[in-house]
Design a protein around this motif. Structure first.
Motif, PDB file in Angstrom:
ATOM      1  N   VAL A   1     -11.473   5.186  -0.017  1.00 40.80           N
ATOM      2  CA  VAL A   1     -10.710   4.387   0.949  1.00 40.80           C
ATOM      3  C   VAL A   1     -11.285   4.504   2.355  1.00 40.80           C
ATOM      4  O   VAL A   1     -11.458   3.494   3.058  1.00 40.80           O
ATOM      5  CB  VAL A   1      -9.220   4.779   0.923  1.00 40.80           C
TER       6      VAL A   1
ATOM      7  N   ARG B   1      -2.766  -1.903  -3.157  1.00 42.19           N
ATOM      8  CA  ARG B   1      -3.126  -1.173  -4.363  1.00 42.19           C
ATOM      9  C   ARG B   1      -2.529  -1.887  -5.566  1.00 42.19           C
ATOM     10  O   ARG B   1      -1.346  -2.240  -5.564  1.00 42.19           O
ATOM     11  CB  ARG B   1      -2.623   0.267  -4.289  1.00 42.19           C
TER      12      ARG B   1
ATOM     13  N   SER C   1     -10.794   5.757  -7.154  1.00 42.79           N
ATOM     14  CA  SER C   1     -10.701   4.733  -6.117  1.00 42.79           C
ATOM     15  C   SER C   1     -10.233   5.300  -4.783  1.00 42.79           C
ATOM     16  O   SER C   1     -10.761   4.951  -3.715  1.00 42.79           O
ATOM     17  CB  SER C   1      -9.747   3.627  -6.564  1.00 42.79           C
ATOM     18  N   GLU C   2      -9.243   6.198  -4.819  1.00 38.51           N
ATOM     19  CA  GLU C   2      -8.678   6.742  -3.586  1.00 38.51           C
ATOM     20  C   GLU C   2      -9.715   7.486  -2.752  1.00 38.51           C
ATOM     21  O   GLU C   2      -9.620   7.530  -1.525  1.00 38.51           O
ATOM     22  CB  GLU C   2      -7.507   7.679  -3.905  1.00 38.51           C
TER      23      GLU C   2
ATOM     24  N   ILE D   1      -8.111  -1.050  -5.170  1.00 41.66           N
ATOM     25  CA  ILE D   1      -7.679  -0.953  -3.778  1.00 41.66           C
ATOM     26  C   ILE D   1      -8.425  -1.993  -2.959  1.00 41.66           C
ATOM     27  O   ILE D   1      -9.657  -2.055  -2.999  1.00 41.66           O
ATOM     28  CB  ILE D   1      -7.924   0.458  -3.203  1.00 41.66           C
TER      29      ILE D   1
END
Length: 267
Positions: A154, A185, A150-151, A176
């Protein structure tokens, strides 16, 4: 937004029972309809152009899921978005497999460009692919499955928020949520959830229910499904029982449990 706001939004869905119009794929129709019902909303699966204008006039939100895409469905989806815009209704786009083919990527961008009140819900690879070169990121996908964390998505989500004037939910091990003025988050859910087909599609449908009552960030839906999935997994021996237990957990989820179990941070 705080936990109490999420609880209030869930209460609003259960009180108002908004009708959510879904143009979704054949694989998940049953899953998403049952998920909406269990949470307290009212689903309808409509795919005929002949009734979309009429349906959109009294539905609370439109959810478009491109999972089983073809040329006929694309034009129906675009027409449904036009009707949603005309009636001032939010549109949730689930760009299933975006990046896996040019058809999926181009269609996702057409829908996103057309929708006036947009929420995008996808996995990290789909979000990166949808953003494309605008976010200077490269997606790693295998069909409809995400190979990115997921990060990693971003920056792509931030780009989409600016470009389409929307909110973005990146679902994964960490969910997120990116809006024009905030990021959240969520650390709920369970590692078993990706082994149930359509779990992300269910999240998109629930996002539509919350959008219909005015919660248009996608945060409340991700919070509710994450906590419910976590509870369901504790009672399940595998993906088969998880599907059943998830519906029960959505149905039984109360404010106290949600507030106790939700693990949310705002960087």
């Amino acid at each position: 937004m705080n936990t109490q706001t999420i609880v209030t939004a869930l209460s609003a869905v259960r009180e108002q029972k908004p009708l959510v119009l879904n143009i979704t794929n054949y694989v998940v129709m049953n899953n998403t309809a049952n998920g909406l019902l269990a949470m307290g909303a009212s689903p309808i699966m409509a795919h005929s152009r002949a009734e979309l204008a009429e349906m959109m006039a009294f539905s609370g939100a439109l959810v478009i899921n491109i999972g089983t895409l073809d040329s006929v469905w694309i034009e129906r989806m675009m027409f449904a978005v036009e009707q949603a815009n005309q009636h001032g209704k939010p549109v949730v786009l689930d760009p299933v497999g975006c990046g896996a083919s040019s058809l999926r990527t181009e269609t996702s961008r057409r829908i996103a460009e057309a929708a006036e009140q947009l929420i995008i819900r996808g996995n990290a690879s789909e979000i990166i692919a949808l953003a494309g070169t605008g976010a200077n990121a490269e997606a790693n996908s295998k069909g409809v499955d995400a190979l990115d964390a997921s990060e990693a998505a971003v920056e792509a989500a931030r780009y989409l928020v600016r470009y389409y004037r929307c909110s973005v939910v990146i679902s994964g091990k960490i969910d997120i949520i990116v809006t024009d003025n905030s990021e959240f988050r969520l650390h709920n859910g369970h590692s078993m959830m990706p082994f149930v087909t359509g779990m992300g599609c269910t999240l998109s449908a629930l996002t539509g229910a919350f959008a219909a009552v005015g919660e248009t960030t996608g945060l409340a839906a991700a919070a509710v499904l994450g906590v419910a999935g976590e509870i369901a997994a504790e009672q399940s021996q595998g993906p088969g029982s998880l599907q059943l237990n998830l519906l029960d957990a959505l149905y039984r989820l109360d404010a106290e449990t949600l507030m106790q179990r939700l693990r949310m941070e705002q960087p």
